[in-house]
Each structure stands twice: as structure tokens, then as C-alpha cells.
Design an enzyme around this catalytic site. Structure first.
Site, PDB file in Angstrom:
ATOM      1  N   ASP A  72     -13.453   1.830  18.784  1.00  0.00           N
ATOM      2  CA  ASP A  72     -12.363   2.856  18.485  1.00  0.00           C
ATOM      3  C   ASP A  72     -11.720   3.284  19.730  1.00  0.00           C
ATOM      4  O   ASP A  72     -10.576   4.199  19.733  1.00  0.00           O
ATOM      5  CB  ASP A  72     -13.010   4.261  17.905  1.00  0.00           C
ATOM      6  CG  ASP A  72     -13.628   3.960  16.617  1.00  0.00           C
ATOM      7  OD1 ASP A  72     -13.234   3.080  15.961  1.00  0.00           O
ATOM      8  OD2 ASP A  72     -14.272   5.037  16.230  1.00  0.00           O
ATOM      9  N   LYS A 119     -22.439  18.868  26.859  1.00  0.00           N
ATOM     10  CA  LYS A 119     -21.500  20.233  26.688  1.00  0.00           C
ATOM     11  C   LYS A 119     -21.772  21.295  27.737  1.00  0.00           C
ATOM     12  O   LYS A 119     -22.434  22.257  27.181  1.00  0.00           O
ATOM     13  CB  LYS A 119     -21.757  20.610  25.335  1.00  0.00           C
ATOM     14  CG  LYS A 119     -21.070  19.525  24.075  1.00  0.00           C
ATOM     15  CD  LYS A 119     -21.317  19.854  22.679  1.00  0.00           C
ATOM     16  CE  LYS A 119     -20.548  18.839  21.940  1.00  0.00           C
ATOM     17  NZ  LYS A 119     -21.129  18.977  20.484  1.00  0.00           N
ATOM     18  N   ASP A 150     -10.057   7.695  22.058  1.00  0.00           N
ATOM     19  CA  ASP A 150     -11.054   7.617  20.949  1.00  0.00           C
ATOM     20  C   ASP A 150     -10.152   7.676  19.756  1.00  0.00           C
ATOM     21  O   ASP A 150      -9.939   8.733  19.329  1.00  0.00           O
ATOM     22  CB  ASP A 150     -12.262   8.195  20.886  1.00  0.00           C
ATOM     23  CG  ASP A 150     -13.161   7.878  19.807  1.00  0.00           C
ATOM     24  OD1 ASP A 150     -12.580   7.525  18.677  1.00  0.00           O
ATOM     25  OD2 ASP A 150     -14.431   7.928  19.637  1.00  0.00           O
TER      26      ASP A 150
END
Length: 364
Positions: A110, A163, A219
Site C-alpha cells: 500500500d 502513540k 499508505d
């Protein structure tokens, strides 16, 4: 040299397009997504390319055969009986990837960017460790897993922070790697995550470096990002002065970054751009406004339609005075009637839409 492309399964994130076409063959910038990657790999001397797939659609086999001849590469299908994650497929393809002691590339199917394969190979060779991850800088690192370097070292990876709440860095994994074949000894033939299992083990052994990606990266595995990636890709072509883009002197070009297949027909008084790709045998009527959109092969956009942030699927028809926006995606052979409004509609193949779609929804 060798490479493995992680293709995976049915491309559910890019539906409804992948209901008709395997994801690697969906056209991005008027060429199948996977062709961008094969071209870049072949250009740096890769001769063996493994496609790691969960299933092998017949349509893909015939397309891939063509690439073998065109790019002078051998393409191997590595079919997983069960999904093996992001590391298991490397072990499954060990007979190709480990057949000699030269390094091999791994990439997610991707990912679209200016693939830096030659510079990456040179860098990997120079540091002499087991692996190199390509990283890209992002503005909002809190949404991603962030790469943190060892103290006082520009490329040796110390840890990954998932994160992060506090700022620890802004480099994220770009989904492109190069490994020495010894990495295969770290992986067992079972569902395994390269990000969560293999990389942390390599970090402990001080065997993993990062390589900064210059230029754009995306992506493109879902429609919103497919459109953003198209904008980045066309802007990159424009910066390079690529002659494949329609010149600003074309009367229909408005705002630049327009890519039109030579077989497409564009009517009078159209305003097209910025950031539009128009595929083979597309017919655009008179007075049409297109921006930030992808029109796939054989589609037809009738007079005075207004299309923004939309993917119009193969052989689909957009009616006169219709208005489409907000990441609408038409599957193969969809018909939008005249004067219809579509706001964020995801419409499955072979449907005819005769009523407005006022709120984003899937039309089955």
C-alpha cells in the site's frame, strides 16, 4: 538482489474497488499500484520479487506474467495457507530470500513514495548491521508508533514508542525495509508481527538502523488516503517537471497536476484540476468540473457534472449536472442518474443511483 512485497488478503479497506480488482492491480496514477513498486525494484537490479498473498486471483497471475517480461524479473507467488502476519511471510519465502548472502527488500504493497532503494541499499551496506527501516517524518506522531534513536546516534534504533503522549520524536515506520538474510533465523513459520516481535529483538541486539525518506509518502490502502496519495504523487511529478502531466496551456487544466491518458476524451469548457487523474478510454462531457479526483478506465462523466474528492470506478457513468463529493467511491459499472447529489457515498458495483445520498453511507 531480491524483494518481498506484502500483499496480504482481499483489500477490504479499499472496497468497493477491490470487489472487482485485486488491490495491487488497482490503478494509481494510471498504473497498477504494484507496477510502481516493480519498476522501482527492477531499476536497482532486483531480479527476484516475491508476492506474499493470502490468495491468488487468476486476474493477478496474467497481469504479473506481463511484468516479468517487461521488467526482466522473476516473480514468485508465496501463498499463505493461513495469514502469517508481517514477519511469517519472510520465513515462508526463505528459499528465495535466503538463497544467497545478498540483502533483500521488504515493502508493504500500500505504500507509495519516491522509492529510495539504491540509497537504502548503500546505507545498509555501509552500517553492516542486520536491518534498516525506512522512516518518514510526520506532523502528528501521537497517532503512530515512533522510532527513537540511541543517544548520540543518528540512525541506530533504541526503541519504539506506540502513540506517544509526550513528544519523543517524529519519525515513523514507512513500511519499507532492507534485511540481511540472517534475519530469517529470527523468524519462525507461524503468524508473527515484524513490528512487535522481530524489530524489538533486533533493537536489543543493536542490529536495527533507520533511514530517512526524502519526499512524499502515503499508505494508500483506503479511499481517503488513496486520494491524498494521488495529490502527493502528482505534486511530485510536477516538481520534477514530468512531461506526462497535461501542460498548463491545455484549455481544460485548472490549477495544474492533471494526468490524462492519451486515449481519454475531454469536452469543451471543462475545468479540471488541481490533482486529477483520468484513465484510459474515459469520456468527459462539456462543462465538467473535476478536482482532487480519480476517474478510472472506461468511465463517463456527462455534461456539467461537478466531481470533487471522488473515485469514479471503471465503466461507471456520472449523469449530467450530478454533484459528487466528500470521498465518494463508485465501484465498477455504477450509474449516477442526472442531477443526483452524492455526499460520501461508497457504492458497490453495478448499482444505479436515482436518489440523492445526503449523508455518507455504503450503498449495497
Amino acid at each position: 538482489m531480491k524483494a518481498l512485497i506484502l500483499v496480504g488478503g482481499f483489500g477490504t479497506r479499499l472496497r468497493p474497488l477491490t470487489l472487482t480488482m485485486p488491490k495491487p492491480l488497482v490503478e494509481f496514477g494510471n498504473r497498477p499500484m504494484i507496477e510502481h513498486q516493480i519498476t522501482a525494484l527492477a531499476a536497482v537490479g532486483v531480479t527476484d520479487i516475491v508476492l506474499a498473498v493470502n490468495y491468488k486471483p487468476d486476474v493477478m497471475i496474467s497481469a504479473i506474467k506481463k511484468y516479468e517480461v517487461e521488467y526482466n524479473v522473476k516473480i514468485h507467488f508465496s501463498i499463505e495457507a493461513e495469514p502469517l502476519g508481517t514477519a511469517g511471510p519472510l520465513k515462508l519465502a526463505e528459499d528465495v530470500l535466503g538463497k544467497d548472502d545478498t540483502p533483500f527488500f521488504v515493502l508493504n504493497s500500500d505504500v507509495i513514495c519516491d522509492y529510495p532503494f539504491q540509497a537504502l541499499a548503500d546505507f545498509h551496506q555501509a552500517h553492516g548491521q542486520e536491518g534498516t527501516i525506512v522512516v518518514t517524518k510526520v506532523e502528528e506522531p501521537s497517532k503512530y508508533g515512533v522510532v527513537v534513536h540511541a543517544k548520540g546516534h543518528a540512525s541506530l534504533i533504541d526503541r519504539f514508542v506506540e502513540k506517544p503522549v509526550q513528544f519523543v520524536g517524529n519519525r515513523i515506520n514507512a513500511g519499507l525495509y532492507i534485511f540481511s538474510p540472517s534475519v530469517l533465523d529470527r523468524i519462525s513459520l507461524q503468524p508473527t508481527s515484524i513490528e512487535q516481535e522481530t524489530f524489538p529483538a533486533m533493537v536489543v541486539d543493536k542490529q536495527l538502523h533507520s533511514f530517512d525518506l526524502e519526499g512524499f509518502w502515503m499508505d494508500i490502502g483506503q479511499p481517503k488516503d488513496f486520494l491524498t496519495g494521488t495529490c502527493l504523487f502528482l505534486s511530485s511529478l510536477s516538481k520534477k517537471g514530468d512531461k506526462i502531466l497535461s501542460p498548463a496551456s491545455e484549455p481544460y487544466v485548472y490549477g495544474g497536476n492533471v494526468l490524462v491518458d492519451p486515449t481519454a476524451k475531454v469536452g469543451k469548457n471543462c475545468r479540471i484540476g488541481p490533482n486529477v487523474t483520468i484513465g484510459p478510454n474515459v469520456v468527459i462531457g462539456d462543462g465538467v468540473r473535476l478536482q482532487r479526483s480519480v476517474i478510472l478506465a472506461g468511465a463517463r462523466v456527462k455534461d456539467h457534472a461537478w466531481v470533487k474528492s471522488t473515485i469514479v470506478g471503471w465503466n461507471s457513468t456520472v449523469g449530467r449536472w450530478a454533484r459528487l463529493e466528500n470521498v465518494s467511491v463508485l465501484g465498477d459499472d455504477v450509474t449516477i442518474a442526472d442531477e443526483i447529489y452524492v455526499n460520501g457515498g461508497s457504492i458497490l458495483p453495478h448499482k444505479t443511483i436515482k436518489a440523492n445520498i445526503d449523508i455518507p453511507q455504503i450503498i449495497m
